[in-house]
Design an enzyme around this catalytic site. Structure first.
Site, short mmCIF file in Angstrom:
data_model
loop_
_atom_site.label_atom_id
_atom_site.label_comp_id
_atom_site.label_asym_id
_atom_site.label_seq_id
_atom_site.Cartn_x
_atom_site.Cartn_y
_atom_site.Cartn_z
CE LYS A 64 -0.83 5.34 7.79
NZ LYS A 64 -1.08 4.76 6.07
CG PHE A 82 -1.65 1.75 1.91
CD1 PHE A 82 -2.69 1.49 0.54
CD2 PHE A 82 -1.40 1.98 1.40
CE1 PHE A 82 -4.10 2.81 0.03
CE2 PHE A 82 -3.16 3.13 1.87
CZ PHE A 82 -3.63 3.47 1.08
CG ASP A 114 5.21 3.27 1.96
OD1 ASP A 114 5.87 4.57 2.53
OD2 ASP A 114 4.91 3.07 0.93
C1 LIG Z 1 -0.75 5.33 5.08
C2 LIG Z 1 0.15 5.02 4.18
C3 LIG Z 1 0.10 5.43 2.88
C4 LIG Z 1 -0.89 6.78 2.35
O1 LIG Z 1 -0.29 7.95 3.35
P1 LIG Z 1 -1.24 9.12 3.58
O2 LIG Z 1 -0.66 9.36 4.43
O3 LIG Z 1 -2.90 8.29 4.18
O4 LIG Z 1 -1.90 9.71 2.34
C5 LIG Z 1 1.80 5.25 2.18
N1 LIG Z 1 2.32 4.48 1.76
C6 LIG Z 1 2.12 3.55 3.31
C7 LIG Z 1 3.36 2.77 3.88
C8 LIG Z 1 0.96 3.79 4.42
O5 LIG Z 1 1.81 3.45 5.55
#
Ligand SMILES: *Cc1c(COP(=O)(O)O)cnc(C)c1O
Length: 386
Positions: free
Chosen positions: A250, A136, A221
């Site tokens: 986050k 994700f 990420d």
């Molecule tokens: C939540 C998340 C995103 C997206 O972040 P948003 O602030 O909701 O745009 C991208 N990569 C990972 C691994 C995430 O957990």
């Protein structure tokens, strides 16, 4: 406003993209939240792994209040001291010299993709990004395309070109997807939304080696795993691999919207004035929050607390019926034999906030300031529900 009225207005006017619980939250303190009926919840969700200092942390409240009374916004046409302090701190902590500040995780990922593509265009015309199944990376179009879950793509085609997908923890499959146009692999060392799938050490090392051999960049990420969540400041520290590009968001602002993409000096050499930008990115208020979060995380040793409380939580969860309990630090998943939605709902009724991801994986991502007593209380509620 009455609760019923609030629910009615949101149902009528909010774009219907969220499946929400019919509660209205009012305030919080530490790992506890209160709704407008005065009902108390133990927060083991932290607004999707965001509120790492818990709610109403004095250091964060003070930093935001003080900054708000000085300067909230000024754009990147000018400098601010608080932004300089943040980028210096992030660079020091990560070993990645260059930082771009954005407002969210998906924007950090977009930035990462753009940096990789720009670097690739100057290095043999490479552009292909390989991501992993069940990953994700966010909701904007390129980050969405990098997200290796077809259910998120449906109806949004045509998607940007130049993306491919490989099986998680399968180096041979990744090798088979590589070609001379591959510019980067984007990887979550622990897939958060995908079901708390943990990369094994052998795989992480092999991905890093493969990228080096083939002249591709490794994008980690760490939007969910970063900032002490897994028991280290960054999850890559567990694995001894080093990214060329890393994304954060986050936990970084402790609840203030902020994202960051970091890269090495070498990679940044492909980026020039005007290549990227943001009106809000790096605004002083968000930067003040992030500096306070990073300083507090170090001062209160939240990485060690995440490791300790996470191990304790996993040990206790393993005594309950499940298929598997997995994770690192306070990023913990409990895979059930069946769907988890009903359990989440019942936990909420009994005053525990958790979440279910990938249909049948209960996800525990509490604030990193919790203690063992909080874990005991959470597990007791969950046990009652199960
Ligand atoms: C939540 C998340 C995103 C997206 O972040 P948003 O602030 O909701 O745009 C991208 N990569 C990972 C691994 C995430 O957990």
């Amino acid at each position: 406003m009455k609760k019923e009225k609030i629910l009615e207005i949101e149902a009528k006017h909010y774009l219907p993209v969220f499946g929400r619980f019919p509660i209205v939250l009012e305030k919080g303190n530490g790992a506890v939240l209160y709704d407008t009926d005065g009902k108390k919840y133990l927060d083991f969700f932290a607004g999707i792994a965001v509120s790492i200092l818990g709610h109403n942390h004095p250091a964060l409240v003070k930093a935001i209040s003080e900054q708000a009374s000085k300067l909230i916004h000024c754009t990147n046409y000018y400098h601010t001291e608080i932004q300089a302090r943040l980028v210096e701190k992030l660079a020091k902590l990560s070993g990645l010299e260059r930082v771009f500040l954005a407002n969210s995780g998906t924007e950090a990922v977009e930035g990462a993709i753009k940096i990789a593509r720009k670097w690739g265009s100057a290095n043999g015309g490479k552009f292909k990004i390989i991501s992993l199944n069940d990953s994700f990376h966010g909701r904007t179009l390129a980050a969405l395309t990098a997200t290796g879950q077809p259910k998120f793509h449906k109806g949004f085609e045509p998607l940007p070109a130049g993306f491919d997908y490989a099986k998680f923890n399968d180096i041979e499959d990744l090798k088979s997807k590589f070609d001379d146009k591959t510019v980067a692999v984007i990887l979550e060392l622990i897939q958060g939304e995908g079901g708390i799938n943990v990369a094994n050490q052998e795989y992480a090392s092999a991905v890093s080696k493969l990228c080096k051999e083939r002249g591709a960049l490794l994008i980690l990420d760490e939007v969910q795993t970063g900032i002490c969540r897994t028991g280290k400041m960054f999850c890559f520290e567990h694995y001894g691999v080093k990214p060329d590009i890393m994304t954060l968001a986050k936990g970084l602002g402790g609840g203030l919207p902020i994202g960051a993409v970091l890269c090495t000096e070498a990679v940044s050499s492909a980026i020039h004035k005007g290549d990227h930008g943001s009106t809000f990115g790096g605004n002083p208020l968000a930067c003040a929050a992030a500096v306070a979060v990073l300083e507090t995380a170090e001062k209160e040793n939240l990485a060690a607390n995440a490791e300790k409380c996470g191990a304790y939580l996993m040990e206790k969860l393993k005594k309950l019926p499940s298929k598997e309990v997995r994770g690192k630090g306070l990023l913990v998943g409990m895979e059930l034999e069946h769907e988890g939605g009903e359990i989440v709902k019942k936990c909420l009724e009994r005053g525990l906030m958790i979440n279910c991801t990938a249909d049948n994986v209960l996800r525990f991502v509490p604030p990193l300031i919790i203690n063992k007593k909080d874990v005991d209380e959470a597990v007791k509620i969950l046990e009652g529900v199960l």
